[in-house]
Design a protein around this motif. Structure first.
Motif, short mmCIF file in Angstrom:
data_model
loop_
_atom_site.label_atom_id
_atom_site.label_comp_id
_atom_site.label_asym_id
_atom_site.label_seq_id
_atom_site.Cartn_x
_atom_site.Cartn_y
_atom_site.Cartn_z
N GLN A 37 0.83 -1.20 0.00
CA GLN A 37 0.00 0.00 0.00
C GLN A 37 0.87 1.26 0.00
OE1 GLN A 37 -3.46 0.27 -0.33
NE2 GLN A 37 -2.79 2.36 -0.75
N GLY A 38 1.97 1.20 0.74
CA GLY A 38 2.91 2.32 0.74
C GLY A 38 3.51 2.56 -0.64
N LYS A 44 1.09 6.84 -6.65
CA LYS A 44 0.03 7.83 -6.87
C LYS A 44 0.59 9.25 -6.71
CE LYS A 44 -4.60 9.00 -5.32
NZ LYS A 44 -5.66 8.70 -4.36
N GLU A 45 1.44 9.41 -5.72
CA GLU A 45 2.02 10.73 -5.45
C GLU A 45 2.99 11.18 -6.54
OE1 GLU A 45 5.15 12.59 -2.18
OE2 GLU A 45 3.93 10.85 -1.62
N HIS A 46 3.73 10.23 -7.12
CA HIS A 46 4.80 10.58 -8.06
C HIS A 46 4.48 10.23 -9.51
CE1 HIS A 46 7.56 11.72 -4.90
NE2 HIS A 46 7.19 10.64 -4.26
N THR A 62 8.22 10.04 -14.81
CA THR A 62 9.63 9.88 -14.49
C THR A 62 9.83 10.11 -13.00
OG1 THR A 62 10.14 12.21 -14.90
CG2 THR A 62 10.35 10.70 -16.77
N LEU A 63 11.00 9.73 -12.50
CA LEU A 63 11.31 9.88 -11.08
C LEU A 63 12.72 10.43 -10.92
CD1 LEU A 63 10.11 6.40 -9.75
CD2 LEU A 63 8.86 8.55 -9.62
N ILE A 64 12.91 11.27 -9.91
CA ILE A 64 14.26 11.70 -9.58
C ILE A 64 14.94 10.57 -8.81
CG2 ILE A 64 13.70 14.16 -9.61
CD1 ILE A 64 13.66 14.07 -6.54
N PHE A 124 11.64 4.04 -3.65
CA PHE A 124 10.91 2.90 -4.22
C PHE A 124 11.71 1.61 -4.06
CE2 PHE A 124 8.16 5.85 -6.65
CZ PHE A 124 6.94 5.23 -6.44
N LEU A 125 12.99 1.66 -4.39
CA LEU A 125 13.83 0.46 -4.26
C LEU A 125 13.87 -0.04 -2.82
CD1 LEU A 125 16.81 1.32 -6.64
CD2 LEU A 125 15.15 -0.54 -6.91
#
Length: 178
Positions: free
Chosen positions: A90-91, A97-99, A104-106, A113-114
């Motif tokens: 869930q986290g 959802k937030e990103h 893309t991700l910084i 996430f990893l």
């Protein structure tokens, strides 16, 4: 992981571990060849497999052990582990959802996430190890055909996912169900 006895939980666990490794790889590729949508899909697929795993575990393992009145501590640990897995996933979904605004991700977010996916992997491996010990001590094998009895799970999809995730090595076990 030994799947020679054809236990459905072992097939699911192996596939889920492979899927987690694929999720980690996807995170590294986000922004180049993959997007956060891919990670979201992979996470949702993993959750579907988890629901099937938990359903089989509850109906074929925990219910039998409860009737015997043994392994109560192990049963409590398994239930707590299942709860932690749901919270961890869930986290991950909340972070997605937030990103998930631009696909893309910084690097700092990729690292979060990893870390979360590694925590999920560790929790699941520990959970399945405990399940293996209980299965062995009670000589319980849950046949692959039991997957067709999983409630709230599309068994055809699960078998197709298992075939795709595990590859050709295990096709002989899975093809009769696809």
């Amino acid at each position: 992981m030994s799947m020679s006895d054809g236990c459905a939980l072992d097939f699911l666990a192996e596939s889920m571990c492979i899927a987690i490794e694929n999720m980690k790889s996807t995170i590294e590729q986000i922004g180049t060849t993959r997007s956060t949508n891919t990670l979201e899909l992979e996470t949702r697929n993993w959750v579907t497999a988890l629901f099937c795993y938990n359903s089989l575990e509850n109906s074929n393992l925990i219910s039998r052990i409860r009737k015997l009145g043994t392994h109560q501590t192990a049963m409590n640990l398994i239930e707590k582990s299942s709860d932690r897995e749901i919270k961890l996933v869930q986290g991950i979904m909340d972070m997605l959802k937030e990103h998930n605004k631009n696909g893309t991700l910084i690097q700092r977010t990729k690292n979060r996430f990893l870390l979360s996916i590694t925590d999920l992997e560790t929790e699941f491996i520990d959970h399945h190890s405990l399940v293996l010990e209980i299965k062995r001590s009670q000589n319980i094998v849950i046949p692959l055909s039991e997957i067709t009895e999983c409630e709230d799970t599309n068994c055809e999809w699960i078998f197709a996912w298992l075939v795709e995730t595990l590859g050709e090595e295990y096709q002989e076990y899975l093809v009769p169900y696809v």
